[in-house]
Design an enzyme around this catalytic site. Structure first.
Site, PDB file in Angstrom:
ATOM      1  N   HIS A 187      86.168 -38.533 -22.354  1.00 46.47           N
ATOM      2  CA  HIS A 187      86.931 -37.367 -21.900  1.00 46.47           C
ATOM      3  C   HIS A 187      87.739 -37.670 -20.656  1.00 46.47           C
ATOM      4  O   HIS A 187      88.527 -36.855 -20.207  1.00 46.47           O
ATOM      5  CB  HIS A 187      85.982 -36.189 -21.666  1.00 46.47           C
ATOM      6  CG  HIS A 187      85.229 -35.840 -22.921  1.00 46.47           C
ATOM      7  ND1 HIS A 187      83.987 -36.353 -23.191  1.00 46.47           N
ATOM      8  CD2 HIS A 187      85.564 -35.085 -23.980  1.00 46.47           C
ATOM      9  CE1 HIS A 187      83.585 -35.910 -24.370  1.00 46.47           C
ATOM     10  NE2 HIS A 187      84.524 -35.140 -24.882  1.00 46.47           N
ATOM     11  N   TRP A 193      83.766 -24.052 -37.481  1.00 45.75           N
ATOM     12  CA  TRP A 193      85.150 -24.018 -37.023  1.00 45.75           C
ATOM     13  C   TRP A 193      86.082 -23.354 -38.032  1.00 45.75           C
ATOM     14  O   TRP A 193      87.288 -23.571 -38.034  1.00 45.75           O
ATOM     15  CB  TRP A 193      85.609 -25.428 -36.624  1.00 45.75           C
ATOM     16  CG  TRP A 193      84.805 -25.953 -35.462  1.00 45.75           C
ATOM     17  CD1 TRP A 193      83.968 -25.216 -34.655  1.00 45.75           C
ATOM     18  CD2 TRP A 193      84.717 -27.295 -34.983  1.00 45.75           C
ATOM     19  NE1 TRP A 193      83.380 -26.023 -33.706  1.00 45.75           N
ATOM     20  CE2 TRP A 193      83.814 -27.301 -33.884  1.00 45.75           C
ATOM     21  CE3 TRP A 193      85.304 -28.508 -35.370  1.00 45.75           C
ATOM     22  CZ2 TRP A 193      83.499 -28.464 -33.173  1.00 45.75           C
ATOM     23  CZ3 TRP A 193      84.992 -29.661 -34.651  1.00 45.75           C
ATOM     24  CH2 TRP A 193      84.106 -29.631 -33.571  1.00 45.75           C
ATOM     25  N   CYS A 242      78.181 -34.276 -30.523  1.00 46.11           N
ATOM     26  CA  CYS A 242      78.718 -34.455 -29.175  1.00 46.11           C
ATOM     27  C   CYS A 242      78.658 -33.224 -28.289  1.00 46.11           C
ATOM     28  O   CYS A 242      79.546 -32.415 -28.271  1.00 46.11           O
ATOM     29  CB  CYS A 242      80.150 -34.966 -29.213  1.00 46.11           C
ATOM     30  SG  CYS A 242      81.264 -34.032 -30.235  1.00 46.11           S
ATOM     31  N   GLU A 271      76.229 -25.568 -31.654  1.00 45.24           N
ATOM     32  CA  GLU A 271      77.048 -24.383 -31.394  1.00 45.24           C
ATOM     33  C   GLU A 271      76.626 -23.165 -32.218  1.00 45.24           C
ATOM     34  O   GLU A 271      76.684 -22.032 -31.755  1.00 45.24           O
ATOM     35  CB  GLU A 271      78.486 -24.763 -31.721  1.00 45.24           C
ATOM     36  CG  GLU A 271      79.498 -23.694 -31.574  1.00 45.24           C
ATOM     37  CD  GLU A 271      80.868 -24.256 -31.969  1.00 45.24           C
ATOM     38  OE1 GLU A 271      81.161 -25.416 -31.632  1.00 45.24           O
ATOM     39  OE2 GLU A 271      81.625 -23.525 -32.617  1.00 45.24           O
ATOM     40  N   CYS A 297      94.685 -24.413 -28.535  1.00 48.13           N
ATOM     41  CA  CYS A 297      94.479 -23.420 -29.587  1.00 48.13           C
ATOM     42  C   CYS A 297      94.156 -24.135 -30.891  1.00 48.13           C
ATOM     43  O   CYS A 297      94.597 -25.259 -31.102  1.00 48.13           O
ATOM     44  CB  CYS A 297      95.751 -22.601 -29.778  1.00 48.13           C
ATOM     45  SG  CYS A 297      96.245 -21.731 -28.294  1.00 48.13           S
ATOM     46  N   GLU A 318      76.727 -38.098 -27.708  1.00 44.31           N
ATOM     47  CA  GLU A 318      77.298 -38.130 -26.365  1.00 44.31           C
ATOM     48  C   GLU A 318      76.150 -38.392 -25.390  1.00 44.31           C
ATOM     49  O   GLU A 318      75.140 -37.713 -25.436  1.00 44.31           O
ATOM     50  CB  GLU A 318      77.926 -36.762 -26.075  1.00 44.31           C
ATOM     51  CG  GLU A 318      78.531 -36.666 -24.705  1.00 44.31           C
ATOM     52  CD  GLU A 318      79.143 -35.292 -24.473  1.00 44.31           C
ATOM     53  OE1 GLU A 318      79.878 -34.813 -25.350  1.00 44.31           O
ATOM     54  OE2 GLU A 318      78.852 -34.719 -23.410  1.00 44.31           O
ATOM     55  N   SER A 356      88.174 -41.421 -34.633  1.00 46.29           N
ATOM     56  CA  SER A 356      89.606 -41.307 -34.395  1.00 46.29           C
ATOM     57  C   SER A 356      90.073 -42.336 -33.365  1.00 46.29           C
ATOM     58  O   SER A 356      89.315 -42.735 -32.483  1.00 46.29           O
ATOM     59  CB  SER A 356      89.954 -39.895 -33.916  1.00 46.29           C
ATOM     60  OG  SER A 356      89.221 -39.577 -32.765  1.00 46.29           O
ATOM     61  N   HIS A 359      77.343 -38.064 -36.174  1.00 43.58           N
ATOM     62  CA  HIS A 359      77.770 -38.040 -34.773  1.00 43.58           C
ATOM     63  C   HIS A 359      77.673 -36.621 -34.226  1.00 43.58           C
ATOM     64  O   HIS A 359      78.080 -35.663 -34.887  1.00 43.58           O
ATOM     65  CB  HIS A 359      79.215 -38.546 -34.638  1.00 43.58           C
ATOM     66  CG  HIS A 359      79.810 -38.266 -33.300  1.00 43.58           C
ATOM     67  ND1 HIS A 359      79.396 -38.922 -32.165  1.00 43.58           N
ATOM     68  CD2 HIS A 359      80.742 -37.375 -32.902  1.00 43.58           C
ATOM     69  CE1 HIS A 359      80.069 -38.446 -31.134  1.00 43.58           C
ATOM     70  NE2 HIS A 359      80.885 -37.502 -31.549  1.00 43.58           N
TER      71      HIS A 359
HETATM   72  N1  GLN Z   1      85.139 -38.476 -36.164  1.00 39.96           N
HETATM   73  C1  GLN Z   1      85.662 -37.548 -35.231  1.00 39.96           C
HETATM   74  C2  GLN Z   1      86.599 -38.244 -34.261  1.00 39.96           C
HETATM   75  O1  GLN Z   1      86.361 -39.348 -33.905  1.00 39.96           O
HETATM   76  C3  GLN Z   1      84.561 -36.881 -34.447  1.00 39.96           C
HETATM   77  C4  GLN Z   1      85.119 -35.862 -33.493  1.00 39.96           C
HETATM   78  C5  GLN Z   1      84.084 -35.073 -32.736  1.00 39.96           C
HETATM   79  O2  GLN Z   1      83.016 -35.538 -32.453  1.00 39.96           O
HETATM   80  N2  GLN Z   1      84.372 -33.871 -32.370  1.00 39.96           N
HETATM   81  O3  GLN Z   1      87.572 -37.695 -33.827  1.00 39.96           O
HETATM   82 ZN    ZN Z   2      82.147 -36.243 -30.556  1.00 37.20          ZN
END
Ligand code: GLN
Ligand code: ZN
Length: 758
Positions: A698, A565, A647, A609, A520, A669, A437, A645
């Site tokens: 972050h 999710w 994180c 998670e 939320c 990460e 993103s 990916h």
């Molecule tokens: N591809 C998603 C982004 O870049 C990955 C988001 C994430 O790791 N939670 O937003």
């Molecule tokens: Zn991530």
């Protein structure tokens, strides 16, 4: 021992608290932005509480949880209650601002860390316990809420996180021993708290100890016996209800039952009822049976629940009915969903509907099934309708799945794949890329709002998103990145975006659930067999690819994350649902490949998670999770490069599974865990490429080129130049465009410097 107290027969363990229309969220954000003052915020908060309590009382609960309200998080509230907020926040004079500073940081002070609450998607604030921490009782919040509720005539039961759970979830700092070593000190504080609550007229107190349902502590049963032995022996206190949830208690159940506490709550959705009959010490306790699922949205099968409750009756002193956990994890009410298909709706129960189920069950238990004949009939009809619904069984999907599973779903050897990918992609050493993103700009948000409000049509919306894609591609070219992305402007959310396009899911209009603080989410509901009826991302990826000669990475969400999710089916194993989602993602990868996309990333940020809370269940989970990921990524040729990916920083228990995913490139990460992950993954036998995040997205801070160079050199010493990728540690959607530009410029420059010397 307390004097005789009114019995507890129907309750819930906690409630949603952002407000039925997210009033509290808006007020808090308004306060942060300076749009409203503290008095206004407090009045919105009081309204949210009053409304909740009145509604619960009117529905017929005879004991109402209070102190489950929060301005940010209940663990942070507990840290405040116990005087365990680090001294670095003391410079903030106002109490509420100090609280928010601990939660979110200030320009000058770092916030406390945040992490997932057990196996849910709720994030709590992690308290820091160091040598300087001196516990001191600060009960203003809980007393205030008790008093406020009593004024309304509510049978208020304060809810407090228990000392064992609080310490187990806290983090040792400044060289301190594990916080659990300070249990006795904390028990003394709780003793004072209990006396204070008794003074304020609390008949019952609920003390939450969900940690007892996990393997986090080796000696959970001993700690429970000790803590509740001491607290139970106090002569002046409210009746104690120890609530546990998210799993089974095993040996902590008889340990707790042997203490003088009056009530014990057990999660009968996550655990079984048989343990209760097997615990003779429960014969003089109130058992609070968590039989209505507090964290999923399915309507309770009242007939079967009544049967379970009736079977427990002979084994316990008294039986109370409850939700399995706080309903914090589900939306407020189905009333806010006027557009749900009527059949589907009849299968569901959100927060408020769960309260009515609890009340009905308690009534049925006391007065017999006939007393709730109407409710049982409606519930039976819903159960029957759900079982018979054709959408729950798509034989086409099931047959395709069975045949792919039977013929195997692994890719060829990684080294072979690497060769054909190198030949096709021609990338430099240490290729640079991003996670997917780009900033969610004001324009993107405006366009989304305008589409929802029907001010613009789908065509205009798509055009605006295409303009975003183009500007993100131009930016990346100008920065000199090697592998580009389209930036994901069209995605409201990385799970909902896919759920909205897949059969078997539906998205709610108003089903907001707190994820952390004022954030939320609206988890989609997975109710039937999953089928992909058409490509979901191919147009966006090919459009982006048409704008550039550099490779554009296709971007998908993995099956485990889509399930983590969402609200999931409870009528089949999660592994089966995961495979169905995986099949849909697999079909998408095949279409992306056919459209000329050479690199596809399948994100699994939620792999950790969903890890079960009990050790004995972990391997089975990791097996199906890894298998589903492989199913989703093994439909493509060797020459198509698969990325994933992840994180979160605590990879420990899942490191082997990450290696088993066998992605060609894994980005993780790492900026905050100093590249250790690279060494750990290599030690776990992972031989493919790794992109350890080189800076923390972050934070708004722009990293210096030199820091990134340093991090890359550290990573290089663990993996060598052929396997190292260069990327930020997560997606960039929460950042501002100028921050992103500056940070990525430094990142690309750092990669160049390191390449030159590698
Ligand atoms: N591809 C998603 C982004 O870049 C990955 C988001 C994430 O790791 N939670 O937003
Ligand atoms: Zn991530």
């Amino acid at each position: 021992m307390p004097r005789t107290v009114s019995s507890l027969t129907a309750t819930i363990l906690g409630t949603p608290r952002v407000g039925p229309n997210r009033e509290l969220k808006r007020a808090i954000e308004g306060y942060w932005a300076g749009r409203i003052d503290k008095a206004r915020l407090e009045s919105v908060a009081a309204d949210v509480r009053t409304q909740t309590w009145n509604q619960l009382s009117a529905a017929g609960l005879d004991s109402i949880p209070v102190n489950t309200f929060s301005y940010y998080d209940q663990v942070l509230d507990t840290a405040v209650l116990l005087g365990a907020v680090p001294a670095r926040y003391d410079v903030v004079p106002d109490e509420l601002d100090r609280y928010f500073a601990a939660a979110r940081g200030t320009a000058a002070i770092a916030p406390l860390e945040m992490t997932k609450w057990f196996d849910t998607n709720y994030h709590y604030i992690v308290p820091e316990i160091g040598p300087a921490t001196q516990f001191a009782l600060n009960p203003a919040k809980v007393l205030g809420e008790v008093e406020e509720a009593q004024k309304l005539g509510t049978a208020a039961r304060p809810v407090i996180i228990g000392p064992i759970t609080f310490l187990a979830l806290s983090k040792a700092v400044d060289g301190a021993e594990p916080p659990i070593g300070r249990l006795d000190e904390l028990i003394a504080v709780y003793a004072t708290l209990l006396a204070t609550l008794a003074n304020h007229g609390a008949e019952w107190v609920q003390i939450d100890e969900p940690i007892l349902a996990t393997d986090v502590l080796d000696n959970a049963a001993d700690l429970a016996r000790h803590t509740y032995g001491v607290l139970g022996d106090l002569s002046y206190r409210p009746a104690i209800f120890v609530a546990t949830y998210f799993g089974e208690l095993t040996d902590a159940l008889p340990a707790l039952a042997a203490t003088p506490v009056e009530a014990i709550g057990v999660d009968l959705v996550a655990g079984s009822a048989s343990a209760i009959a097997a615990t003779p010490e429960l014969a003089d306790k109130t058992v609070v049976a968590g039989i209505v699922d507090g964290r999923n949205i399915w309507r309770t099968d009242l007939q079967s629940a009544l049967g379970t409750l009736a079977s427990l009756r002979g084994s316990v002193g008294r039986l109370a009915v409850s939700t399995s956990c706080s309903t914090l994890h589900v939306p407020y009410t189905l009333d806010a969903e006027p557009d749900i298909d009527a059949v589907l709706r009849s299968w569901l129960a959100f927060g408020f509907e769960k309260v009515t189920e609890v009340v009905a069950l308690a009534k049925g238990l006391t007065h017999g099934r006939e007393a709730i004949a109407g409710e049982v009939a409606a519930s039976n009809a819903a159960v029957a309708s759900r079982k018979a619904d054709l959408r729950l069984h798509n034989s086409d999907v099931r047959e395709r799945l069975a045949s792919i599973m039977a013929s195997g779903h692994s890719r060829g050897p990684a080294a072979e794949r690497r060769k054909s990918q190198d030949a096709r992609l021609n990338l430099p050493a240490l290729p640079t890329t991003t996670i997917g993103s780009y900033p969610q700009t004001v324009e993107i948000r405006k366009a989304r709002a305008a589409l929802v409000a029907r001010e613009i049509d789908k065509v205009e919306y798509t055009n605006r998103m295409k303009a975003e894609v183009e500007s993100v591609i131009r930016l990346q070219e100008q920065l000199g990145l090697d592998v580009l992305v389209h930036g994901e402007p069209e995605r409201n959310d990385m799970v909902q975006y896919f759920a909205e396009q897949l059969d078997g899911f539906f998205a709610t209009a108003n089903g907001w659930v707190q994820s952390y603080g004022t954030r939320c989410v609206r988890p989609p509901i997975l109710y039937g067999d999953v089928a992909r009826t058409k490509p979901m991302t191919v147009d966006w990826a090919t459009y982006a690819q048409s704008l550039t000669d550099k490779p554009v990475k296709g971007m998908l969400t993995g099956p485990v994350t889509i399930l983590a999710w969402s609200f999931v089916r409870d009528d089949q194993p999660l592994a089966d649902s995961a495979n169905q989602v995986a099949l849909a993602i697999r079909d998408e990868t095949v279409d992306l490949e056919a459209a000329g996309i050479a690199i596809i990333q399948v994100d699994e940020p939620a792999l950790r998670e969903l890890l079960p809370l009990r050790r004995k269940d972990k391997n089975a989970y990791l097996d199906w999770a890894v298998s589903a990921f492989r199913l989703s990524t093994s439909g493509v040729a060797d020459s198509t490069q698969i990325h994933t990916h992840l994180c979160y920083s605590e990879f420990g228990e899942v490191i082997g599974a990450i290696a088993d995913l066998d992605a060609d490139v894994t980005s993780v990460e790492a900026a905050r865990s100093h590249m250790e992950i690279v060494g750990d993954l290599t030690a776990a036998g992972f031989a493919n490429s790794i992109g350890p995040g080189v800076y923390d997205i972050h934070s708004p801070r722009v990293p210096e080129t030199s820091e990134i160079v340093e991090g890359l050199r550290a990573a290089l010493s663990a993996v060598g130049p052929d396997r190292l990728w260069v990327n930020p540690d997560c997606g960039l959607k929460t950042r501002k465009t100028d921050e992103v530009e500056a940070a990525l410029r430094n990142m690309v420059e750092a990669a160049k410097q390191v390449r030159a010397n590698a």
